[in-house]
Scaffold this motif. Structure first.
Motif, PDB file in Angstrom:
ATOM      1  N   SER A  79       0.798  -1.132  -0.054  1.00 30.43           N
ATOM      2  CA  SER A  79      -0.121   0.034   0.084  1.00 30.43           C
ATOM      3  C   SER A  79       0.758   1.326   0.036  1.00 30.43           C
ATOM      4  O   SER A  79       0.177   2.357  -0.573  1.00 30.43           O
TER       5      SER A  79
ATOM      6  N   THR B 168       1.946   3.266   2.352  1.00 30.03           N
ATOM      7  CA  THR B 168       1.192   4.119   3.027  1.00 30.03           C
ATOM      8  C   THR B 168       1.813   4.362   4.487  1.00 30.03           C
ATOM      9  O   THR B 168       1.867   3.164   5.133  1.00 30.03           O
TER      10      THR B 168
ATOM     11  N   VAL C 117       2.114   5.762   8.193  1.00 29.02           N
ATOM     12  CA  VAL C 117       0.846   6.007   9.398  1.00 29.02           C
ATOM     13  C   VAL C 117       1.759   6.666  10.397  1.00 29.02           C
ATOM     14  O   VAL C 117       2.529   6.151  11.070  1.00 29.02           O
TER      15      VAL C 117
ATOM     16  N   TYR D 162       6.174   2.515   8.861  1.00 27.61           N
ATOM     17  CA  TYR D 162       6.746   2.807   7.562  1.00 27.61           C
ATOM     18  C   TYR D 162       6.687   1.356   6.899  1.00 27.61           C
ATOM     19  O   TYR D 162       7.604   0.731   7.210  1.00 27.61           O
TER      20      TYR D 162
END
Length: 217
Positions: free
Chosen positions: A33, A35, A37, A48
């Motif tokens: 993904s 992404t 957080v 990470y």
């Protein structure tokens, strides 16, 4: 230690910031993904995802930097805290194997800002430190700017905000207040406290009372 090489120059006294704890899981699915957080919670955990693992860190803690790098290890409680908050937002990691747990210290400065510039009162010395959590990212730019200064050239960007001369200016202002040596040293070691004192004169009076009380005891 470097400050002792330049006794006439005011340099940052504290270049070690917080210790962070890291936990790395063997999980490649999370990384798909791409992404990151950031958990705005008690332990400031950041997650990470990587191509072949998932990395998380958090629990900034003030601690003494050991002389032996092998002694820089994460306390079990901070490992548990980072793990719990990460699994809370990435549940699949609950059953993923933990590859390793590590700890590291961030580079810092007395006021939390990078220090880049010519060493005050010296003609042939440059200092570059205090990059913080983005030190690796900003390292090449800090190196380029430092190289320009060492060559007598102008850096590609303004370094005014990072000039080490700011530490001498603050100490000169503090000296001008006629503070007792003990209080002066206390404010030098605690930039946040120094800022409070500047904003609240009554706080300075309370500190003076405490210091003078200690001197009488």
């Amino acid at each position: 230690e470097m400050a002792s090489w330049f006794p006439e120059s005011a340099l940052p006294q504290d270049t070690v910031a917080d210790r962070y704890t890291s936990v790395i899981w063997d999980d490649a699915e999370v990384g798909k993904s791409a992404t990151m957080v950031f958990i705005s919670d008690q332990h400031h955990v950041e997650v990470y995802p990587r191509a072949d693992e998932c990395y998380a860190n958090g629990c900034p803690t003030r601690a003494e930097l050991p002389d032996d790098p092998s002694q820089i290890v994460p306390p079990p409680q901070t490992v548990a805290d980072v793990t719990a908050e990460t699994v809370g937002v990435v549940p699949r990691l609950k059953d993923a194997p933990v590859l390793r747990t590590t700890a590291c210290f961030l580079a810092g400065s007395d006021d939390g800002r990078p220090v880049i510039g010519l060493v005050p009162k010296v003609t042939n010395a440059v200092i570059a430190c205090g990059g913080g959590c983005w030190g690796i990212l900003n390292g090449p730019a800090m190196g380029q700017a430092s190289a320009a200064l060492a060559m007598g050239e102008s850096p590609p960007v303004s370094l005014a905000a990072f000039d080490p001369a700011r530490f001498g200016q603050r100490r000169a202002r503090a000296s001008g207040l006629g503070l007792p040596p003990k209080l002066h040293a206390l404010l030098e070691q605690n930039p946040e406290l120094a800022q409070v004192v500047q904003q609240d004169p009554e706080a300075l009076g309370q500190l003076l009372h405490l210091v003078q009380g200690d001197d009488r005891s």
